[in-house]
Design an enzyme around this catalytic site. Structure first.
Site, PDB file in Angstrom:
ATOM      1  CE  LYS A  15      -9.107  -7.103  50.699  1.00 55.10           C
ATOM      2  NZ  LYS A  15      -8.267  -6.496  51.758  1.00 55.10           N
TER       3      LYS A  15
HETATM    4  C1  LIG Z   1      -7.474  -7.226  52.592  1.00 48.97           C
HETATM    5  C2  LIG Z   1      -6.487  -6.462  53.375  1.00 48.97           C
HETATM    6  C3  LIG Z   1      -5.288  -7.058  53.858  1.00 48.97           C
HETATM    7  C4  LIG Z   1      -4.984  -8.537  53.686  1.00 48.97           C
HETATM    8  O1  LIG Z   1      -4.660  -8.889  52.365  1.00 48.97           O
HETATM    9  P1  LIG Z   1      -4.682 -10.419  51.923  1.00 48.97           P
HETATM   10  O2  LIG Z   1      -4.410 -10.410  50.459  1.00 48.97           O
HETATM   11  O3  LIG Z   1      -6.040 -10.933  52.259  1.00 48.97           O
HETATM   12  O4  LIG Z   1      -3.611 -11.117  52.700  1.00 48.97           O
HETATM   13  C5  LIG Z   1      -4.376  -6.270  54.522  1.00 48.97           C
HETATM   14  N1  LIG Z   1      -4.623  -4.957  54.756  1.00 48.97           N
HETATM   15  C6  LIG Z   1      -5.760  -4.350  54.336  1.00 48.97           C
HETATM   16  C7  LIG Z   1      -5.975  -2.920  54.647  1.00 48.97           C
HETATM   17  C8  LIG Z   1      -6.730  -5.076  53.617  1.00 48.97           C
HETATM   18  O5  LIG Z   1      -7.854  -4.461  53.215  1.00 48.97           O
END
Ligand SMILES: *Cc1c(COP(=O)(O)O)cnc(C)c1O
Length: 436
Positions: A110
């Protein structure tokens, strides 16, 4: 570029600018913003990515979504700062590769979206010198740290993060409570849903309109779209290595934002073969793909907790990407779910067969690739590794019987003092915001 609501309940509502979509987060009718056109990239570009630098690629990919709203040199600066770390494609064998998205400051994927959004908001804000914008965000874990880090010291922006007491890991709590400066943390006596409800109430509360609240939620277009960079950089590396055959991508999915950015990349012209959305037992989309019935159940906690989502917001955007050609959705997209036992088995297989340590989310990505690959013999399969295994230290150590060291980014936060206020009710949140 203009953005329109996917709800379309207010017919005739005018599409908004990138800036407005970023600042508002959600459209007035509560629909997700979606670009009114899908930009098409020149095949000369998408088939010759190694001829361009990473920053040049990122600029060319994102620029059509922003148009004239950010000057070219500023936008180039924003993308190069966003991508100030590696995104390597690590080959496990001739078939499987892991696209490692965890080399950013908070070690989960993120970071890219949060860094990009923060810098765009900082730019738009510069023009209104004496107006502080307050970013309010609820987190179940990784979002809070990435947003805190991305927005740290952005001028004119105050960040308030709500997180559920006792429901985030110690590392995650430290990542969002130890930065100080313009980042404030609120520990909420309640669960993630309670945090999210308070945030939503605040956005609708006219009495605090003057606080200029905005959201840094994952559905924000400024967090969603820059995730396209991963896919372009992965394909660039394949091309660099002489692989011009499009690959299968398997994405561990919760809110389906990351995979939706991958499909957007494909729709813009990036050569890609197929997408697998791999989920934990929160399997609304795998069931929907199998039965045609969209029926979310209540959320089940799993060892891949960043994907504990039962009503994924971004799926509607995936459908919108295939609006003109709905029959192509099944051709290019599949979704499978895996339970904790299968996830742990996959973590062991990855270690034993490939010497690769994956976190539970990445292991689910691997499982999705493995499930689909028999239909795509001879293709490469790329799974996205969305978090550093050290972020899920206890689970990885117990499952694999190893010890993993904390990387420097995570070690650094372990020594800092946590600072937070504790709240239990919406009125307490309102008092806190009013006193900022
Ligand atoms: C947020 C997250 C996801 C999921 O991603 P999305 O875009 O919500 O599908 C997967 N793995 C980790 C480690 C995350 O922090």
């Amino acid at each position: 570029m203009k953005y329109a609501s996917l709800n379309n309940t207010h017919k005739g509502q005018n599409p908004v600018s990138f800036q407005e979509a970023l600042v508002k987060g959600l459209a007035e009718d509560k629909g997700l913003y979606f670009p009114t056109a899908i930009p098409q990239l020149d095949p000369e570009f998408t088939h010759n990515l190694p001829a361009y630098s990473k920053a040049e690629i990122a600029y060319r990919v994102i620029a059509p979504f922003i148009g004239e709203e950010i000057p070219e040199d500023t936008l180039r600066q924003i993308v190069s700062e966003t991508l100030a770390f590696d995104i390597p494609l690590v080959h496990l064998n001739d078939t499987y590769s892991s696209l490692e998205l965890f080399h950013g400051p908070t070690m989960a994927f993120k970071d890219v979206g949060a860094r990009f959004m923060a810098r765009c908001l900082g730019y738009f804000n510069r023009e209104k010198k004496n107006r502080t914008v307050r970013v309010l965000v609820a987190t179940s874990g990784d979002t809070g740290g990435a947003v805190a880090n991305g927005f740290l010291n952005v001028p004119g922006v105050e960040v308030v993060i709500l997180y559920p007491e006792g429901k985030v890991s110690d590392i995650q709590e430290r990542q969002l409570t130890t930065l100080g400066a313009n980042i404030k943390a609120l520990r909420v006596k309640g669960d993630f849903d309670a945090c999210q409800r308070m945030v939503k109430t605040a956005f609708l509360d006219e009495e605090i309109d003057h606080l200029n609240l905005t959201s840094a939620n994952s559905i924000n277009v400024a967090r969603w779209l820059p995730q396209m960079f991963y896919y372009f950089l992965a394909v660039r590396q394949l091309q660099q290595e002489g692989n011009n055959k499009p690959a299968l991508f398997s994405v561990p999915s919760g809110n389906f934002g990351n995979i939706c950015a991958g499909i957007m990349s494909y729709r813009m012209g990036l050569p890609m073969k197929h997408f697998v959305a791999a989920t934990n037992v929160n399997d609304t989309i795998p069931r929907y793909m199998a039965t045609g019935n969209y029926a979310p159940k209540s959320t089940v906690p799993t060892i891949a907790n960043a994907m504990d989502v039962s009503d994924p917001s971004n799926f509607i955007r995936i459908e919108a990407l295939f609006r003109e050609t709905p029959e192509q959705l099944r051709q290019h997209f599949s979704s499978y779910s895996f339970n904790d036992r299968e996830t742990r088995e996959a973590m062991k297989t990855l270690k034993d067969d490939f010497g690769y340590i994956a976190d539970p989310h990445g292991a689910i990505g691997y499982l999705g690739a493995e499930k689909k690959l028999p239909e795509y013999k001879g293709y490469k399969a790329i799974f996205l590794e969305t978090a550093h295994p050290a972020k899920f230290k206890d689970e990885v150590e117990t499952t694999l019987g190893i010890r993993i060291d904390l990387p420097p980014q995570l070690q650094a936060v372990m020594h800092r003092e946590k600072e937070y206020a504790t709240i239990a009710t919406y009125d307490e949140l309102k008092d806190f915001l009013g006193a900022l």
